[in-house]
Design an enzyme around this catalytic site. Structure first.
Site, PDB file in Angstrom:
ATOM      1  N   LYS A  97      -3.523   5.806  -3.255  1.00 10.56           N
ATOM      2  CA  LYS A  97      -4.761   6.826  -2.611  1.00 10.56           C
ATOM      3  C   LYS A  97      -4.968   8.055  -3.717  1.00 10.56           C
ATOM      4  O   LYS A  97      -3.954   8.276  -4.495  1.00 10.56           O
ATOM      5  CB  LYS A  97      -4.331   7.247  -1.474  1.00 10.56           C
ATOM      6  CG  LYS A  97      -4.207   5.997  -0.506  1.00 10.56           C
ATOM      7  CD  LYS A  97      -3.875   6.376   1.104  1.00 10.56           C
ATOM      8  CE  LYS A  97      -3.726   4.998   1.836  1.00 10.56           C
ATOM      9  NZ  LYS A  97      -2.304   4.439   1.560  1.00 10.56           N
ATOM     10  N   TYR A 100       2.947   9.949   0.744  1.00 11.86           N
ATOM     11  CA  TYR A 100       4.285   9.393   1.447  1.00 11.86           C
ATOM     12  C   TYR A 100       5.582   9.675   0.814  1.00 11.86           C
ATOM     13  O   TYR A 100       5.897   9.231  -0.204  1.00 11.86           O
ATOM     14  CB  TYR A 100       4.028   7.941   1.566  1.00 11.86           C
ATOM     15  CG  TYR A 100       2.772   7.411   1.972  1.00 11.86           C
ATOM     16  CD1 TYR A 100       2.078   8.119   3.013  1.00 11.86           C
ATOM     17  CD2 TYR A 100       2.594   6.142   1.761  1.00 11.86           C
ATOM     18  CE1 TYR A 100       0.815   7.869   3.684  1.00 11.86           C
ATOM     19  CE2 TYR A 100       1.236   5.686   2.456  1.00 11.86           C
ATOM     20  CZ  TYR A 100       0.528   6.393   3.273  1.00 11.86           C
ATOM     21  OH  TYR A 100      -0.965   5.791   3.831  1.00 11.86           O
ATOM     22  N   ASP A 114       1.037  -1.333   0.142  1.00 12.98           N
ATOM     23  CA  ASP A 114      -0.173   0.011  -0.030  1.00 12.98           C
ATOM     24  C   ASP A 114       0.901   1.250   0.100  1.00 12.98           C
ATOM     25  O   ASP A 114       1.765   1.513   0.837  1.00 12.98           O
ATOM     26  CB  ASP A 114      -0.929  -0.049   1.126  1.00 12.98           C
ATOM     27  CG  ASP A 114      -1.654   1.560   1.285  1.00 12.98           C
ATOM     28  OD1 ASP A 114      -2.484   1.650   0.517  1.00 12.98           O
ATOM     29  OD2 ASP A 114      -1.417   2.135   2.370  1.00 12.98           O
TER      30      ASP A 114
END
Length: 344
Positions: free
Chosen positions: A85, A59, A54
């Site tokens: 995401k 990030y 994921d």
């Protein structure tokens, strides 16, 4: 490593490894690591049997996705599950204006722009595909639709509404076309997930830290709703930012901050019960969420090879049923929390 198959809409579904890998630490979260260190961590995760990865644009402001690119190029696409995401676009900015100063280190100079619209979702997916170097993503999560990130319920509700009126239809279209297998939201709070589940056709929620050995409030209404609608849960943050791994010792972290006294006291009591049964706190913490049959995978993440290997070893620990019974008897666990390893 054991796997769990999730299928909700007869599209072949997704097979998760029980232990997934969350890549926030590979975005230089809290400290910078080299590309070589990141590669070694990912290689170690693969060697343990992990096949679910994921990530997110946030990030490392794209860094985690680009580091995954280098690693995934060596693998057959059908051999792993990949989620990222949507909800944030990354805009070039002066270094002093970048997002995450003091949280992410040595990252590109980018600032986050929240965008949960149709076009925002489509642009985010396109950018992620380029950073990741893949031709498809299995799962998309609308990221950080919570009070923690947006500041108030009123501000959050405006973003939730933006998603449901616009970006939601991009996610539906991508799933209907077979571009993705599933979609949902990746959130630090269960209440917004419940709001979404009541209004849309969501498949999965990545819930960070809100169904753990320490917290089971989500059992009041949200998790039963998911079970009723066939929605799966990926559980992030099983250690509640660290305290369930370190124990209630000075400097322990809870929700990304030093743990308050009431949390320290509750964790100390849980730890004492674990000790009576010869179980380490970290072992009980990682195993507990997987006792709920709607949980597809647990993703603790890791920033070192040692952390990854430790998580794998912890996953194999045997936990006596009496431990869960004693935690419930002492009021330290929700009485309705599933604790039967067979799933019965």
């Amino acid at each position: 490593m054991k796997t769990r198959h999730f299928e909700r809409i007869a599209n072949g579904g997704i097979t998760f490894t029980e232990l997934g890998f969350g890549t926030a630490p590979l975005g230089n979260l809290y400290r910078a690591i080299s590309d070589e260190e990141a590669e070694a961590v990912l290689e170690s995760a693969w060697e343990t049997g992990c096949r679910y990865f994921d990530t997110a644009p946030l990030y490392g402001l794209g860094l985690a996705e680009t580091r995954l690119n280098r690693f995934l190029r060596k693998r057959k696409r059908e051999d792993y599950v990949l989620s990222t995401k949507v909800g944030r676009l990354l805009a070039v900015c002066p270094p002093e204006e970048r997002t995450g100063i003091g949280k992410f280190f040595d990252t590109p100079s980018r600032r986050e722009v929240y965008d949960y619209t149709y076009d925002g979702v489509m642009r985010s997916v396109e950018f992620s595909l380029e950073r990741l170097g893949v031709d498809r993503i299995d799962i998309l999560y609308a990221h950080d639709l919570d009070v923690f990130n947006h500041g108030s319920w009123e501000a959050l509700e405006a973003k939730l509404t933006e998603l449901m009126r616009s970006g939601y239809y991009a996610l539906l279209s991508l799933r209907d076309q077979g571009v993705i297998k599933a979609f949902g939201a990746g959130v630090n709070e269960w209440q917004p997930c419940e709001w979404l589940a009541e209004r849309g056709d969501f498949d999965l929620f990545l819930l960070a830290g809100r169904y753990t050995l320490l917290e089971q409030e989500a059992l009041q209404s949200f998790l039963p709703l998911c079970e009723k609608r066939g929605i799966g849960i990926v559980l992030g943050g099983p250690y509640n930012s660290g305290i369930l791994a370190t124990g209630a010792k000075p400097g322990a972290y809870y929700n990304y901050e030093p743990a308050p006294q009431d949390i320290m006291e509750k964790v100390a009591r849980i730890e004492a019960v674990c000790a009576r049964h010869g179980v380490k706190l970290v072992e009980a913490a990682l195993k507990f969420p997987l006792l709920n049959p709607i949980v597809c995978s647990v993703i603790p993440g890791g920033q070192s090879v040692e952390q990854v290997q430790t998580n794998r070893a912890v996953l194999d620990a045997g936990i006596p049923d009496a431990l869960w019974a004693d935690l419930k008897a002492e009021g330290l666990m929700h009485p309705g929390a599933p604790t039967d390893p067979s799933g019965a």
